[in-house]
Design a protein around this motif. Structure first.
Motif, PDB file in Angstrom:
ATOM      1  N   MET A 338      93.236 -96.696 -57.021  1.00  0.00           N
ATOM      2  CA  MET A 338      93.337 -95.578 -57.963  1.00  0.00           C
ATOM      3  C   MET A 338      93.824 -96.064 -59.335  1.00  0.00           C
ATOM      4  SD  MET A 338      92.283 -92.871 -56.283  1.00  0.00           S
ATOM      5  CE  MET A 338      91.137 -93.941 -55.383  1.00  0.00           C
ATOM      6  N   GLN A 339      94.826 -96.923 -59.318  1.00  0.00           N
ATOM      7  CA  GLN A 339      95.351 -97.438 -60.585  1.00  0.00           C
ATOM      8  C   GLN A 339      94.341 -98.337 -61.286  1.00  0.00           C
ATOM      9  OE1 GLN A 339      99.037 -99.367 -59.537  1.00  0.00           O
ATOM     10  NE2 GLN A 339     100.187 -97.441 -59.424  1.00  0.00           N
ATOM     11  N   GLY A 340      93.654 -99.162 -60.489  1.00  0.00           N
ATOM     12  CA  GLY A 340      92.709-100.104 -61.074  1.00  0.00           C
ATOM     13  C   GLY A 340      91.563 -99.430 -61.790  1.00  0.00           C
ATOM     14  N   PHE A 341      91.124 -98.293 -61.284  1.00  0.00           N
ATOM     15  CA  PHE A 341      90.007 -97.585 -61.895  1.00  0.00           C
ATOM     16  C   PHE A 341      90.449 -96.325 -62.650  1.00  0.00           C
ATOM     17  CE2 PHE A 341      87.552 -99.790 -58.455  1.00  0.00           C
ATOM     18  CZ  PHE A 341      86.760-100.559 -59.309  1.00  0.00           C
ATOM     19  N   ASN A 342      91.751 -96.175 -62.826  1.00  0.00           N
ATOM     20  CA  ASN A 342      92.291 -95.033 -63.583  1.00  0.00           C
ATOM     21  C   ASN A 342      91.791 -93.707 -62.985  1.00  0.00           C
ATOM     22  OD1 ASN A 342      93.785 -93.755 -65.599  1.00  0.00           O
ATOM     23  ND2 ASN A 342      92.041 -93.723 -67.015  1.00  0.00           N
ATOM     24  N   LEU A 343      91.916 -93.599 -61.667  1.00  0.00           N
ATOM     25  CA  LEU A 343      91.469 -92.404 -60.966  1.00  0.00           C
ATOM     26  C   LEU A 343      92.651 -91.508 -60.603  1.00  0.00           C
ATOM     27  CD1 LEU A 343      88.904 -94.094 -58.540  1.00  0.00           C
ATOM     28  CD2 LEU A 343      88.338 -92.584 -60.457  1.00  0.00           C
ATOM     29  N   GLN A 344      92.438 -90.196 -60.700  1.00  0.00           N
ATOM     30  CA  GLN A 344      93.445 -89.215 -60.326  1.00  0.00           C
ATOM     31  C   GLN A 344      93.008 -88.525 -59.036  1.00  0.00           C
ATOM     32  OE1 GLN A 344      96.333 -88.818 -61.925  1.00  0.00           O
ATOM     33  NE2 GLN A 344      95.686 -90.468 -63.325  1.00  0.00           N
ATOM     34  N   PRO A 345      93.737 -88.745 -57.913  1.00  0.00           N
ATOM     35  CA  PRO A 345      93.349 -88.112 -56.640  1.00  0.00           C
ATOM     36  C   PRO A 345      93.336 -86.590 -56.735  1.00  0.00           C
ATOM     37  CG  PRO A 345      94.966 -89.853 -56.292  1.00  0.00           C
ATOM     38  CD  PRO A 345      94.908 -89.618 -57.773  1.00  0.00           C
ATOM     39  N   VAL A 346      92.300 -85.994 -56.152  1.00  0.00           N
ATOM     40  CA  VAL A 346      92.185 -84.534 -56.066  1.00  0.00           C
ATOM     41  C   VAL A 346      92.606 -84.084 -54.676  1.00  0.00           C
ATOM     42  CG1 VAL A 346      90.586 -82.582 -56.161  1.00  0.00           C
ATOM     43  CG2 VAL A 346      90.336 -84.481 -57.781  1.00  0.00           C
TER      44      VAL A 346
END
Length: 486
Positions: A338-346
């Motif tokens: 998540m951090q590596g791809f700048n993703l925010q979990p839904v």
């Protein structure tokens, strides 16, 4: 306001003047936007990305060969002071390419298609020519580099590509399209450099014919040094003329071809796709070494590299990739991803996939503020299954826009939930084809020789091209030819 415009114009002229540099080959002034130090640094920074994308071919003797010939040729080039590096990379694609600052790469695919050292030397000189004439630097100075494409010629939106390409830094350099003048100049330099170290540069022209036949037969992409020229026939003639002129200039009366020496050198070379690194058969991806399998969606293209396996529909509106993610636990791997791809979990949930522990995560990537200001960009939505198998965390990530997510959710989830242990013996024990060099026991046509060596009818033309011959050619007793075996 007028004073500001005048000042700005003067500054631009000064910048342009300071950006000019003397071309090492032509002696003329070129407009380039980087110094030689920056050029060298760019190549050094990009080299790890190339190796991550393709992998280094494991053959010490072949690596020593390309280094030895490359260094000998670099020493007679227009930029002998550069620190050159030559490598054979583990790709079946027929290609050779160069990065700024002295980095040259040949695929094992192109090494398989050379039929003597002189052909190899001509193409090697051509690639060195791109470096000595600073073609990559000039091209980069004309336009901003695009990131490397994901699935061959497919068009994938930049937002989706950002998540899919994990080795993109610097790889845009490999996809620079050199103009006709650049290719013509590199042809001339290839002839010059290969002749100066004693090789018959006529053979480079003959290799162009092999590439043309291969491309026509398979429809595969061909290297820029062939594809960018509008008239291959003229180019073939020109290279022969240049070769004759340089032989005369160098007083080279006994130019080397070294056919048998080269063929012996590639005996045992992996040919085509290497199943040990994973292969697709009947729309299923198998990985014998890591012992897993999963389906490829119907109609989707794919690309397999040592670092990532990628799949996408032809319209490029979505993609999926498989990669390894470090972490002692699935939770640690998920956090890193998540951090590596700048993703925010839904949303996320713990689950199992064919008996293997897994995490299923829906996550979004918001457009960066700068991008939002420049143009309206859509939110990217991902579905990721992180699966723990053996001591590895496998990430299967589906990527599309938030608007398209519902349309692709079933395809994503059914593919990911089909990840399973590979147990079929015929897949686990699949071995790559390797080039074998055989000596013809008696004079016959190439077609007869290939069939006598168990080459099937539907592959005869493929192996005629591989040998740089026609099927009807009579091959004399004692001649070496290429066949394959497992």
């Amino acid at each position: 306001m007028k004073k500001y415009i005048v000042s700005t114009s003067i500054a631009a002229v000064l910048l342009l003047f300071n950006s000019c540099a003397t071309n090492p080959v032509t002696g003329k002034r070129d407009i380039v936007l980087m110094s030689e130090e920056q050029e060298i640094a760019l190549g050094a920074q990009s080299d790890p990305a190339v190796l991550a994308q393709f992998g280094l071919y494991e053959d010490k003797a072949l690596q020593q060969f390309i280094q030895q010939k490359g260094q000998a040729m670099a020493a007679v080039s227009h930029r002998p002071e550069l620190k050159y590096d030559f490598k054979v990379v583990d790709s079946p694609v027929i290609n050779a390419f160069a990065l700024p600052g002295g980095y040259v790469y040949f695929t094992r695919g192109i090494m398989a298609h050379f039929n003597n050292e002189a052909q190899f030397a001509g193409v090697l000189g051509h690639e060195i020519g791109h470096i000595t004439a600073r073609h990559s630097v000039q091209q980069q100075s004309k336009a901003t580099l695009a990131q490397v494409g994901l699935i061959g010629a497919m068009v994938i939106s930049p937002e989706i590509a950002q998540l899919g390409d994990v080795a993109s830094q610097g790889l845009g350099l490999l996809f620079l399209k050199f103009g006709r003048d650049d290719e013509r100049e590199s042809d001339e330099l290839g002839v010059e450099y290969s002749t100066k170290i004693g090789y018959d540069a006529d053979e480079m022209a003959d290799f162009f014919l092999t590439l043309q036949r291969q491309q026509a037969g398979s429809g595969q992409a061909i290297p820029d040094f062939l594809s960018t020229h509008p008239n291959p026939g003229d180019r073939y003639t020109k290279v022969h003329e240049l070769a004759a002129a340089w032989k005369k200039k160098e007083n080279l009366t006994n130019a080397k071809v070294a056919r048998n020496d080269y063929l012996k050198r590639i005996d045992g070379l992996v040919y085509g796709e290497d199943p040990r690194q994973g292969f697709v058969e009947n729309s299923v991806f198998y990985h014998p070494e890591l012992k897993f399998r999963f389906p490829v969606p119907s109609g989707w293209g794919y690309q397999n590299t040592p670092q990532v396996f990628q799949m996408a529909p032809k319209d490029g509106s979505a993609m999926m990739n498989l990669m390894l993610v470090p972490g002692e636990t699935l939770e640690a791997a998920a956090q890193a991803l998540m951090q590596g791809f700048n993703l925010q979990p839904v949303e996320s949930k713990s689950t199992t996939v064919n008996g293997l522990p897994a995490l299923a995560i829906v996550a979004d990537q918001q457009p960066q503020q700068q991008a939002q200001q420049q143009q309206q960009q859509q939110v990217i939505r991902t579905l990721t299954y992180l699966i723990r198998y053996g001591n590895n965390n496998y990430s299967l990530m589906g990527i599309t826009t938030a608007d398209n997510f519902d349309n692709y959710f079933q395809t994503f989830s059914s593919t990911m939930q089909s990840f399973a242990e590979l147990k079929e013996a015929d897949k686990l024990n699949r071995k790559p084809e390797r080039i074998r060099i055989v000596t013809v026991p008696q004079t016959a046509t190439l077609s007869q020789i290939l069939q006598n060596n168990n080459i099937k009818q539907d592959r005869l033309e493929e192996f005629a091209i591989l040998n740089g011959m026609e099927l009807t050619d009579r091959v004399e007793k004692g001649t070496m030819v290429k066949v394959v075996s497992h």
